[in-house]
Design a protein around this motif. Structure first.
Motif, short mmCIF file in Angstrom:
data_model
loop_
_atom_site.label_atom_id
_atom_site.label_comp_id
_atom_site.label_asym_id
_atom_site.label_seq_id
_atom_site.Cartn_x
_atom_site.Cartn_y
_atom_site.Cartn_z
N CYS A 27 -4.15 11.20 3.08
CA CYS A 27 -4.40 10.05 3.06
C CYS A 27 -5.94 10.64 4.25
CB CYS A 27 -4.16 9.11 3.41
SG CYS A 27 -3.14 8.68 4.60
N PHE A 50 -8.01 4.61 4.31
CA PHE A 50 -7.14 3.83 4.06
C PHE A 50 -8.48 3.27 5.22
CE2 PHE A 50 -3.50 1.54 6.88
CZ PHE A 50 -4.27 0.57 5.56
N LEU A 59 0.98 -1.36 -0.19
CA LEU A 59 0.09 0.21 0.24
C LEU A 59 0.98 1.14 -0.21
CD1 LEU A 59 -2.69 -1.11 2.55
CD2 LEU A 59 -2.64 -1.42 0.25
N HIS A 96 1.13 2.70 -2.09
CA HIS A 96 0.70 4.57 -3.04
C HIS A 96 0.31 5.39 -2.01
CE1 HIS A 96 -1.69 0.63 -2.94
NE2 HIS A 96 -2.81 1.60 -3.24
N LEU A 97 0.29 4.94 -0.57
CA LEU A 97 -1.57 5.70 0.08
C LEU A 97 -0.01 7.44 0.52
CD1 LEU A 97 -3.55 5.13 1.94
CD2 LEU A 97 -1.92 4.65 3.83
N GLU A 144 -17.46 1.23 -1.90
CA GLU A 144 -16.76 1.07 -2.88
C GLU A 144 -18.36 1.94 -3.78
OE1 GLU A 144 -12.80 -0.67 -3.60
OE2 GLU A 144 -14.88 -1.68 -3.75
N LYS A 149 -11.16 7.21 -3.58
CA LYS A 149 -10.21 6.53 -3.25
C LYS A 149 -10.18 5.19 -1.98
CE LYS A 149 -7.24 3.39 -5.54
NZ LYS A 149 -6.94 2.73 -6.75
N TRP A 150 -10.36 4.46 -2.10
CA TRP A 150 -10.19 3.51 -0.80
C TRP A 150 -9.18 2.82 -1.05
CZ3 TRP A 150 -13.84 4.35 2.46
CH2 TRP A 150 -14.95 5.28 2.15
N ILE A 151 -8.73 2.64 -0.72
CA ILE A 151 -7.30 1.68 0.15
C ILE A 151 -7.31 0.29 1.22
CG2 ILE A 151 -4.71 1.64 0.65
CD1 ILE A 151 -4.88 4.53 -1.06
N TYR A 152 -6.99 -0.30 1.18
CA TYR A 152 -7.71 -1.87 1.99
C TYR A 152 -6.20 -2.46 1.56
CZ TYR A 152 -10.73 -2.57 -1.33
OH TYR A 152 -11.21 -2.78 -2.61
N GLN A 177 -7.99 9.80 -0.93
CA GLN A 177 -7.27 8.90 -0.58
C GLN A 177 -8.60 8.51 1.12
OE1 GLN A 177 -3.53 8.14 -0.53
NE2 GLN A 177 -3.49 7.04 -2.76
#
Length: 351
Positions: free
Chosen positions: A202, A245, A194, A196-197, A258, A265-268, A243
């Protein structure tokens, strides 16, 4: 302070006094909270302590709880290492050797045996970082180093309007959670997934659902992702954050986020999760792999430090993340320590 703590914990001449204190099997943050309180009590008593589980630590081997409430090993083949303990992942907190014949005792028993009745409650006040600046509590702190540390923490909190119990425990977390080289490499690999966080750009969202709607003398409400977004939106807009997280024990929360809020932009982590509340209370290992779960958690504790906003539920884990974000953000905002904007959903829920 850490040098003095290290001297107490790593003095071979003091090993005859060493006391093993019982590890908690609850949740990642609750366990580390108990460890930090135990280390504080040992430091104040000038007694080296070790941290051990009676049977096994649930992040080192798959455990199950019997109807009686006692926790036992469910599947030894899942063990992260032979000791089934903290040292599967972390450097030892003490140089003193283990005793096969001396079982670990609860921290409360250690405090009771090493401090008089009037001091017991004060030890906990220092450990919790509450009211430590009272004169009668100061008498327990033997060294000027710890007094200076707590004074700096108080000044920092006041300037940042932090709650009293947010700063000091995060320092002890970093001391206890010093990873061994193998685990350090595993953590780094997960963090890189991850990478790119974006630092400072974020937000963290912690959606806890595993024990939602369970009634056992307390209650945790089921909160929709929309509640977090609604409460956190002013902070997201203020910082121009797109973003998020997403940290959750429910795969349904990811689908919900989502589908309802595609503008973010969902990051997990792409990992196994339960659906909704099927995991239940204190059942945090959906992968059935303690090492895998410990690696994801340790990597998460590093990644959250990059973010400037936290939208969290009422839980010990989210509070730990908040503390680490406060203590570990130097260089992300104007080259100074800055606590993230924080939004708490379900303030009356059980932690």
């Amino acid at each position: 302070f850490f040098r003095e703590l290290h001297q107490v914990q790593y003095d071979p001449a003091q090993c005859k006094k060493s006391v093993p204190l019982k590890l908690m099997n609850s949740g990642w943050s609750a366990d580390f909270n108990m460890m930090s309180w135990s280390l504080t009590a040992g430091y104040l008593a000038h007694t080296p302590i070790s941290l051990r589980a009676r049977v096994g630590w649930h992040y080192s081997v798959l455990m199950e709880e019997l109807p009686s409430g006692r926790k036992v090993i469910k599947d030894k083949s899942t063990s992260a290492c032979a000791s089934l303990d903290l040292d599967c992942y972390f450097l030892p907190v003490s140089i003193c050797p283990r005793s096969k014949y001396l079982p670990p005792i609860p921290m409360e028993q250690f405090v009771h045996e090493n401090f008089n009745k009037s001091q017991e409650g004060k030890v906990l006040l220092v450990a919790f970082d509450k009211e430590w600046d009272r004169q009668d509590v100061q008498s327990l702190i033997r060294t000027t180093t710890m007094r200076k540390l707590l004074a700096r923490a108080k000044s920092f909190r006041q300037s940042r309007r932090m709650k009293p119990n947010l700063f000091y425990p995060s320092l002890l977390y970093d001391y206890i959670a010093r990873p061994k080289q193998e685990f350090r490499i595993q953590i780094a690999a997960k963090v890189s997934e991850l990478d790119h966080l974006k630092r400072g750009k974020c937000a963290v969202m912690h959606v806890r659902r595993g024990d939602a709607k369970i009634m056992v003398g307390w209650f945790r409400k089921y909160h929709d992702v929309s509640e977090y977004i609604e409460a956190g939106k002013p902070f997201l807009e203020k910082r121009g954050i797109k973003q998020i997280f997403l940290l959750t024990d429910s795969s349904l929360a990811i689908q919900e986020a989502e589908s309802q809020f595609p503008q973010y932009k969902w990051i997990y982590f792409n990992r196994e999760r339960y659906k909704a509340d099927e995991g239940g209370f204190e059942n945090q290992l959906p992968s059935k792999s303690p090492r895998m779960e410990a690696t994801y958690l340790a990597a998460t504790m590093e990644l959250v430090k990059r973010c400037s906003v936290i939208m969290k539920s009422q839980s010990h884990l989210s509070h730990l993340m908040h503390r680490l974000m406060c203590a570990g953000r130097k260089g992300y905002d104007d080259n100074d320590y800055v606590c993230p904007d924080a939004v708490i959903i379900g303030k009356n829920d059980h932690e």
